[in-house]
Scaffold this active site. Structure first.
Site, PDB file in Angstrom:
ATOM      1  CG  PHE A   1      88.616  79.634  62.580  1.00  0.00           C
ATOM      2  CD1 PHE A   1      89.081  79.935  63.854  1.00  0.00           C
ATOM      3  CD2 PHE A   1      88.986  78.634  62.305  1.00  0.00           C
ATOM      4  CE1 PHE A   1      87.851  79.348  64.282  1.00  0.00           C
ATOM      5  CE2 PHE A   1      88.099  77.494  63.313  1.00  0.00           C
ATOM      6  CZ  PHE A   1      88.102  77.529  64.236  1.00  0.00           C
TER       7      PHE A   1
ATOM      8  CG  ASP B   1      76.649  84.791  61.945  1.00  0.00           C
ATOM      9  OD1 ASP B   1      77.545  84.924  61.279  1.00  0.00           O
ATOM     10  OD2 ASP B   1      77.548  84.702  62.781  1.00  0.00           O
ATOM     11  CD  GLU B   2      78.042  80.048  61.096  1.00  0.00           C
ATOM     12  OE1 GLU B   2      77.818  79.785  60.181  1.00  0.00           O
ATOM     13  OE2 GLU B   2      79.107  80.992  61.866  1.00  0.00           O
TER      14      GLU B   2
ATOM     15  CB  CYS C   1      96.912  77.669  56.125  1.00  0.00           C
ATOM     16  SG  CYS C   1      97.422  75.562  55.549  1.00  0.00           S
TER      17      CYS C   1
END
Length: 225
Positions: A18, A121-122, A178
């Site tokens: 995120f 990606d990833e 956070c």
């Protein structure tokens, strides 16, 4: 802006979940596309959150991608796919007789490699063999852009990202916010039934916002009991 060179290089975009890693990857691809550069995007077979052949961000942006195995020598399928693209896009020009060339009626192949930018990606779902693949691509003159998280849910190094960061020319480490305190988040908090995951749980579990949160060092929790 990255320096303009005549050689390839590796860019790594990393950080917690995120933090906008894939969004940044897609932003760079859009800029390259606007500049008229050709792009090839790859993703690991294990990641199908946004479709089997789609790279997607948590905010909904997507890009079509080729799926490649994420283990062992099969990762070299990335280079094999690029070789096929190069072969398919290689064009020939038929010279006209009497056009002033030294090869009237001959065939001149163009050196069109067809791909300028290779995006992966990833990357954290690939084995460490990906490092050798990326180095080989950069040595071949490609701009290689890689995104992935560099920490496991335990807060430990998540290979192959640390090795890729070591050999890359450019590294950008992004932060999220956070979910508990609002401080900069660098950790991946895995939740199982809304509770922190146990330290002995498997490292790889593909999920989105229902299984992970971004947290800071102080709010990151692991169950040990």
């Amino acid at each position: 802006m990255r320096a303009i060179t005549n050689s390839g290089w590796i860019e790594v975009v990393t950080g917690s979940m995120f933090s906008g890693k894939t969004e940044e990857l897609l932003r760079r691809l859009r800029r390259a596309e606007i500049a008229g550069q050709s792009i090839a995007v790859f993703k690991p077979a294990v990641d199908d959150r946004y479709g089997e052949t789609t790279v997607g961000s948590h905010v909904g942006r997507q890009w079509e991608a080729a799926v490649v195995p994420n283990e062992g020598e099969d990762i070299w399928n990335i280079k094999h796919e690029l070789s096929k693209k190069k072969q398919n896009h290689r064009t020939t020009t038929q010279c006209r007789s009497g056009d002033g060339t030294n090869n009237p009626g001959g065939v001149i192949p163009s050196n069109d490699d067809s791909v300028d930018v290779v995006a992966i990606d990833e990357a954290n779902f690939f084995s460490t063999e990906l490092v050798s693949v990326c180095e080989s691509l950069a040595n071949d003159g490609y701009r290689v852009v890689v995104s992935g998280t560099d920490q496991t849910y335990r807060g430990e190094p998540f290979e192959p990202l640390p090795q890729l960061m070591a050999v890359a020319e450019y590294v950008d480490k992004l932060q999220a916010i956070c979910t508990q305190c609002g401080e900069p988040a660098t950790r991946n908090q895995r939740l199982v039934d809304d509770s922190p995951a146990h330290i002995d749980d498997p490292t790889i579990v593909v999920g989105a916002d229902e299984t992970y949160e971004a947290r800071c060092r102080n709010c990151h929790i692991l169950r040990h009991e």
